[in-house]
Design a protein around this motif. Structure first.
Motif, PDB file in Angstrom:
ATOM      1  N   GLU A   6       1.096  -0.829   0.358  1.00 19.77           N
ATOM      2  CA  GLU A   6      -0.179  -0.136   0.211  1.00 19.77           C
ATOM      3  C   GLU A   6       0.888   1.320  -0.026  1.00 19.77           C
ATOM      4  OE1 GLU A   6      -2.941   0.173  -0.155  1.00 19.77           O
ATOM      5  OE2 GLU A   6      -3.905  -1.868   0.322  1.00 19.77           O
ATOM      6  N   ARG A   7       1.963   0.809   0.604  1.00 20.85           N
ATOM      7  CA  ARG A   7       2.827   2.337   0.540  1.00 20.85           C
ATOM      8  C   ARG A   7       4.093   2.577  -0.326  1.00 20.85           C
ATOM      9  NH1 ARG A   7       4.942   2.710   6.389  1.00 20.85           N
ATOM     10  NH2 ARG A   7       6.639   3.673   5.626  1.00 20.85           N
ATOM     11  N   ARG A   8       4.231   1.507  -1.341  1.00 17.59           N
ATOM     12  CA  ARG A   8       4.898   2.208  -2.881  1.00 17.59           C
ATOM     13  C   ARG A   8       4.435   3.084  -3.728  1.00 17.59           C
ATOM     14  NH1 ARG A   8       3.489  -1.764  -8.171  1.00 17.59           N
ATOM     15  NH2 ARG A   8       1.080  -0.880  -8.673  1.00 17.59           N
TER      16      ARG A   8
ATOM     17  N   ASN B 151      -0.308   5.338   2.959  1.00 16.30           N
ATOM     18  CA  ASN B 151      -0.463   5.092   1.640  1.00 16.30           C
ATOM     19  C   ASN B 151       1.073   5.228   0.882  1.00 16.30           C
ATOM     20  OD1 ASN B 151      -0.936   7.603   2.028  1.00 16.30           O
ATOM     21  ND2 ASN B 151      -3.116   6.987   1.237  1.00 16.30           N
ATOM     22  N   ASP B 152       1.317   6.309   0.148  1.00 12.93           N
ATOM     23  CA  ASP B 152       2.628   7.000  -0.010  1.00 12.93           C
ATOM     24  C   ASP B 152       1.996   8.847  -0.499  1.00 12.93           C
ATOM     25  OD1 ASP B 152       0.994   7.117  -2.909  1.00 12.93           O
ATOM     26  OD2 ASP B 152       2.165   6.500  -4.133  1.00 12.93           O
ATOM     27  N   ALA B 153       1.502   8.811   0.562  1.00 12.15           N
ATOM     28  CA  ALA B 153       1.032  10.411   0.187  1.00 12.15           C
ATOM     29  C   ALA B 153       1.723  11.355   0.392  1.00 12.15           C
ATOM     30  CB  ALA B 153      -0.195  10.612   1.122  1.00 12.15           C
ATOM     31  N   GLY B 154       2.027  12.179  -0.019  1.00  9.72           N
ATOM     32  CA  GLY B 154       3.856  12.865   0.055  1.00  9.72           C
ATOM     33  C   GLY B 154       4.427  13.612  -0.376  1.00  9.72           C
ATOM     34  N   VAL B 155       5.417  12.774  -0.843  1.00 12.44           N
ATOM     35  CA  VAL B 155       6.618  14.064  -1.375  1.00 12.44           C
ATOM     36  C   VAL B 155       7.751  13.114  -2.289  1.00 12.44           C
ATOM     37  CG1 VAL B 155       8.129  16.195  -2.464  1.00 12.44           C
ATOM     38  CG2 VAL B 155       6.487  16.714  -1.119  1.00 12.44           C
ATOM     39  N   SER B 156       8.275  13.138  -3.244  1.00 16.24           N
ATOM     40  CA  SER B 156       9.162  12.258  -3.897  1.00 16.24           C
ATOM     41  C   SER B 156       9.800  13.394  -5.033  1.00 16.24           C
ATOM     42  CB  SER B 156       8.450  10.648  -3.924  1.00 16.24           C
ATOM     43  OG  SER B 156       7.920  11.176  -5.461  1.00 16.24           O
ATOM     44  N   GLY B 157      10.681  12.578  -5.037  1.00 16.00           N
ATOM     45  CA  GLY B 157      11.806  12.611  -6.083  1.00 16.00           C
ATOM     46  C   GLY B 157      12.381  11.986  -6.828  1.00 16.00           C
TER      47      GLY B 157
END
Length: 431
Positions: A187-189, A323-329
């Motif tokens: 769920e967090r990918r 889940n993957d809610a947030g910030v990625s780069g």
């Protein structure tokens, strides 16, 4: 489709409808489904769509799956470039895949076939862009009906070796920075690293002339060895006639000394107490055959290059993420030593925010930068920069709409062009 008053009306309506005028279904608010979607799913996945079409036709049985995706967009080149104004682009992909283990008892086997109907306009050429601010538009012909993919996939040795043979989009298996990033908790990918629209997000600029990608796919074979859950090594060889300007997507394979070889090794990880997922892949490639510039003045015997792509989740919205809610780069780098390819060096970077807008749990937004150092044998200008920002809004079900602003301060296709500013509104409809 001509540029004119009708285009202006349509574009005004589409561009005027931002995230605020799109409803968010109540049932979506508590869902832990993926946040966001690729701006061109057919360019990043071998199997596309939701299988809704097969369900409606009643054929999704015993491993058979019928789906697809339609992507349509309008672009307003507000100023600069070669030819300001509106362009329209449409891509329809119908995808049929069959799990042969369920269908016929062939363990670890599957097949897939994709049909493409493409109708696009010279959006990037109008902007004077070499890198391209719209990845949906590549080489001519711009209007085509095409067998996009036709492949057979086989898993061997308890899924430690995977082989795929046929007509394929090699950009899905190699140098793909958009791919999901694994996590022990599925769920967090990171479901989609970025939804940027520009060309180098789908194929590195240093690979434009050689890598089989959407929509000039090619016949070949790939093999992937997976010694553990964290590591893989892949190798592929393809019909390499794209390097001599052949629209390989419209033709069968040719065995005439032009071959494209590519290899990649990758790994993923999690960082810190929050287990933020990350991914890294490095690769190298070799194109065989005699290559030449369009004017024939410069020739070389093949070309080679290398690349690196990486992504990392940087921050979770929730203290205890579900889940993957947030910030990625993400980061990209490419190099080749060719005298005939469009770009000798390329670097790209971007940031993506997912699930950060109140009451819009599936919306995402991001920014990106693409910088290519161009071949001095082909261009008077030594580099081109593309800056882009986007907001992708969930409409309903699997449907998304996306608004993007692109700025090219130094279009390099022709000498002396003014900076290009473009607005794009795109609709992505998996089915």
């Amino acid at each position: 489709m001509p540029k004119g008053s009708i285009a202006s009306v349509i574009a005004t309506v589409l561009l005027g409808c931002g995230p605020a005028c799109l409803p968010a279904n109540a049932e979506d608010a508590g869902a832990s489904e993926e946040i966001g979607i690729s701006s061109n799913p057919a360019a990043t996945k071998a199997v596309t769509g939701t299988a809704w079409l097969g369900e409606q036709l009643g054929i999704n049985k015993r491993g058979v799956r019928l789906g697809g995706v339609w992507v349509g967009g309008v672009n307003d080149l507000v100023t600069g470039g070669v030819d300001p104004g509106f362009t329209f682009n449409s891509s329809l992909v119908v995808d049929l895949s069959v799990d042969l283990e369920r269908f016929a008892g062939l363990k670890g086997s599957s097949i897939g076939v994709d049909f493409l109907q493409l109708n696009v306009q010279p959006t990037n050429s109008d902007a004077g862009s070499v890198l391209g601010y719209i990845g949906l538009v590549g080489s001519e012909p711009y209007n085509r009906s095409e067998l996009l993919e036709l492949w057979w996939r086989q898993e061997l040795f308890d899924k430690q070796l995977i082989v795929r043979v046929g007509k394929m989009n090699a950009a899905i298996d190699f140098q793909d920075v958009v791919r999901p990033v694994a996590h022990p908790d599925v769920e967090r990918r990171i479901s989609v690293v970025t939804s940027l629209l520009y060309g180098p997000i789908f194929a590195l600029a240093t690979l434009y002339d050689v890598l089989p990608s959407f929509y000039d796919t090619a016949f070949g074979i790939t093999s992937t060895w997976i010694p553990s859950e964290r590591y893989y090594v892949s190798y592929g060889v393809f019909d390499g006639n794209k390097a001599r300007g052949v629209p390989v997507g419209l033709r069968g394979p040719e065995f005439n000394g032009y071959y494209f070889h590519i290899a990649e090794a990758g790994t993923d990880w999690t960082l810190g107490p929050e287990q933020k997922p990350g991914f890294l892949a490095v690769g190298g490639w070799r194109q065989t055959g005699k290559l030449a510039t369009d004017d024939g003045l410069i020739e070389e015997d093949g070309a080679e290059g290398a690349y690196l792509v990486a992504s990392q989740h940087l921050w979770y919205r929730d203290p205890q993420p579900i889940n993957d809610a947030g910030v990625s780069g993400y980061l990209q780098f490419g190099w080749n030593g060719s005298e005939t390819q469009l770009s000798n060096y390329y670097t790209g970077a971007g940031l993506t925010g997912r699930g950060l807008v109140p009451r819009r749990p599936k919306d995402s937004f991001g920014v990106g930068m693409a910088l290519g150092w161009l071949n001095p044998n082909l261009f008077e200008q030594n580099m081109e920069l593309v800056l882009q920002s986007y907001y992708q809004a969930h409409v309903t079900g699997a449907i998304y709409t996306e608004t993007a602003v692109s700025y090219i301060p130094n279009p390099a296709a022709e000498r002396g062009l003014d900076a290009s500013l473009a607005l794009t509104q795109q609709l992505i409809v998996p089915f």
